[in-house]
Scaffold this motif. Structure first.
Motif, PDB file in Angstrom:
ATOM      1  N   CYS A  24      12.658 -13.408  -4.480  1.00 54.23           N
ATOM      2  CA  CYS A  24      12.745 -12.232  -4.064  1.00 54.23           C
ATOM      3  C   CYS A  24      11.864 -12.521  -2.558  1.00 54.23           C
ATOM      4  O   CYS A  24      10.664 -12.330  -2.853  1.00 54.23           O
ATOM      5  N   GLU A  30      10.911 -10.650  -0.104  1.00 51.43           N
ATOM      6  CA  GLU A  30      10.095  -9.626  -0.027  1.00 51.43           C
ATOM      7  C   GLU A  30       8.864  -9.432  -0.737  1.00 51.43           C
ATOM      8  O   GLU A  30       7.889  -8.684  -0.461  1.00 51.43           O
ATOM      9  N   LYS A  31       8.962 -10.112  -1.888  1.00 48.57           N
ATOM     10  CA  LYS A  31       7.815  -9.802  -3.115  1.00 48.57           C
ATOM     11  C   LYS A  31       7.360 -11.335  -3.139  1.00 48.57           C
ATOM     12  O   LYS A  31       6.164 -11.220  -3.937  1.00 48.57           O
ATOM     13  N   GLN A  32       7.223 -12.215  -2.356  1.00 43.24           N
ATOM     14  CA  GLN A  32       6.575 -13.304  -2.546  1.00 43.24           C
ATOM     15  C   GLN A  32       6.317 -14.142  -1.245  1.00 43.24           C
ATOM     16  O   GLN A  32       7.328 -13.902  -0.468  1.00 43.24           O
TER      17      GLN A  32
END
Length: 95
Positions: free
Chosen positions: A32, A34-36
């Motif tokens: 992801c 956007e999350k990492q």
């Protein structure tokens, strides 16, 4: 075989695809963007196949970097970027 799915979110289709691939004995992981945080200067190909499901800027950027590094992509950066930009597709189809 190791497969990575690049997706900004997990929906029912992504979840079902991951389950089915795992049932068939494949190692599946979710990326992801956007999350990492991914340092593109230290990027290396870890998986045998990458599946691009994200059309956001971070997902496309990661796919572009992986594609440039020689990763095997089911949905290549170039193809997804063209589809995302419908104006370009319209011009290509009319030529």
């Amino acid at each position: 075989m190791k497969i990575a799915i690049i997706s900004s979110k997990v929906n029912s289709v992504t979840s079902e695809m991951m389950e089915e691939l795992t049932k068939r004995g494949l190692q599946v992981r979710l990326i992801c963007p956007e999350k990492q945080i991914t340092d593109l200067t230290k990027l290396h190909i870890e998986d045998d196949l990458y599946i691009l499901k994200s059309v956001g800027h971070l997902g496309l950027g990661l796919a572009g970097a992986l594609d440039a590094a020689g990763a095997n992509m089911l949905n290549t950066y170039k193809t997804v970027a063209r589809i995302k930009h419908k104006v370009i597709i319209t011009q290509i189809l009319h030529s």
